[in-house]
Design an enzyme around this catalytic site. Sequence first.
Site, PDB file in Angstrom:
ATOM      1  N   ASP A 199     -61.480  -7.634  20.973  1.00  0.00           N
ATOM      2  CA  ASP A 199     -60.036  -7.805  20.898  1.00  0.00           C
ATOM      3  C   ASP A 199     -59.319  -6.465  20.910  1.00  0.00           C
ATOM      4  OD1 ASP A 199     -57.497  -8.801  20.542  1.00  0.00           O
ATOM      5  OD2 ASP A 199     -57.808  -9.472  18.479  1.00  0.00           O
ATOM      6  N   ASP A 210     -53.809  -7.218  25.877  1.00  0.00           N
ATOM      7  CA  ASP A 210     -54.470  -7.943  24.789  1.00  0.00           C
ATOM      8  C   ASP A 210     -55.624  -8.794  25.334  1.00  0.00           C
ATOM      9  OD1 ASP A 210     -55.164  -9.206  22.467  1.00  0.00           O
ATOM     10  OD2 ASP A 210     -53.278 -10.299  22.220  1.00  0.00           O
TER      11      ASP A 210
END
Length: 428
Positions: free
Chosen positions: A104, A311
Site C-alpha cells: 500500500d 495509491d
Amino acid sequence: MATYTASCCFLESILIFSILTAFSAAQNISGFTTNLFQRDAFYNPNLSQTELIRRVVARSVWRTNMSNSITPNSPTADIIRETNQFYMKIRLGTPPVDIIAMVDTGSHLTWTQCLPCRRCFPQRQPLFDTRASSSYGTIQCDPSLPCPPWHGIKCRDGLCRHNIRYVDGLHTKGLLSTETLRMDSTAHSTVQIPSYIFGCGMDNRDNVGGMGSGVIGLGAGPESIVTQLGDLSGRKFSYCLMPLDLPGRVSHIHFGDRAAVRGPGTITVPLVPGQRGNFYHVTLEAFTVGRTRIPFTGHSGAVEQGNIIIDSGSTLISLPRHFYAQIKQVVTTQTHAPVVPDPNQLLELCFRKDRSLQLPSIVANFRGGNVPLKRFNAFVTWGSVTCLAFEVRERVTAYGSLAQQNFLVGFDQYASTVSFKPFQCSHA
C-alpha cells in the site's frame, strides 16, 4: 488506501539508520526485488474474468462507502495478487515465518495480525506467534522515553502501541514491535534486516476479508518499509501490476537504485512535498476524454497543487463529485451507446456491451506529463455491460491500481518524482 489523519513530520530513527547503513555497506547490495500476485486469482484460479472484475469493483466501492532491470544479487520476495489487491510476502522472526500483507503506497506502518489475538479477521497463513520468535521485542516508553512521533502511536502501560484506522474501514490495534525482517535474493541468499519496526495487531477488523494478514506500508513516512530499509532501498522502488485478464501471474516490486524507471515512453511526474500525511501527492491538471480536456479545478476555481495521491491500496480512480460529474457527462456524450444500470449496483455509468460500442480515449494530464489509459485502465466489463471505472469519493482523491496496471511505476523519494512507463507486466 490511506489513513484518516496525517502522519507526523518525516523523522528518521537514528538507531535504524545506523544498523541499516552498516548492514548495507557490509553486504554491498544496491537494491532488491519482490514478486507481486493478485489474491483471488492466486487462490481461486477457476474464477472467471467477470467475477474477478466484479470483486475488484465491489471491494473498491465498499471502501469508498465506508468513508527496469534487476541486479543479479538483488534480494527478492513474493507478492500475491487477489482480485485487484497486491500482497507482498516477507518473513519475520527467528525462526522466520511467512507474512503476506497488502502492498500500500497510501499508508506507512507495516503491521500483521499476531498471537495472542483478541479479535482477528480470517487469513490464509497462521497468525504470527510472538512467543515462538527469539528475536521479537516490544518498544518500551515512559515520560522521559517517548514513543516515535508517528501517526496512531501512543504510550500506554509502558509500551508503545498502534491504533490505526483506514478510510476503507480497515482497523488495527496492537503493540509497536521489533523483529528481524528477511527477504530472499535473486542470488539465492537472504537479506536480513534486524530491529525492523512493525505493528503487531491484536485487535483488527477487515470486513472485506481475503488472504492478507495486514499491510506493508510503502509511503514516505519514517515508519514505512522504504524508509526503514535505508541504503538498501535508496528511497526508490518500482512495481509493475498485472492486468486482470492475466490471472495467477506474478508481477514484481523492486527496491534500490535499479528500481529506476527510465527509457523511451517514460512519463515522469513531480511529487508535491509537504502535503498531508506523507503520501505520494501529484498534481492532476485534467482528464482528456477524446478531444475534450476537463480541468480538475478546486473550490478556488484553479487547479490545486497535490490534488491526488498515487495509491496502490485503492482500486479505482476516486474523484470528488463535481469533477466526476463533468467526466461522466463527456464520456456519455462521446459514447454512442445506450446507458444502462450496473447490474451489480456498484458503478454509476455503464453502457450495453456489443460490437458497436466505441469508447472514447482517456488521458490523465498530470503536471509534468500525460499518461494515456488503455481501455482496461479506465473501463471494466462484466456480462453485458461496460462501466467507467471511476468512483466518487470526497475525502481522499486517489489514482488507484486499476489505472496503473501494465505500467512500470517508479517512486524516487530523493528526486521527489513518480514515473510511469507503458509495459507488459507479464515480462517484468
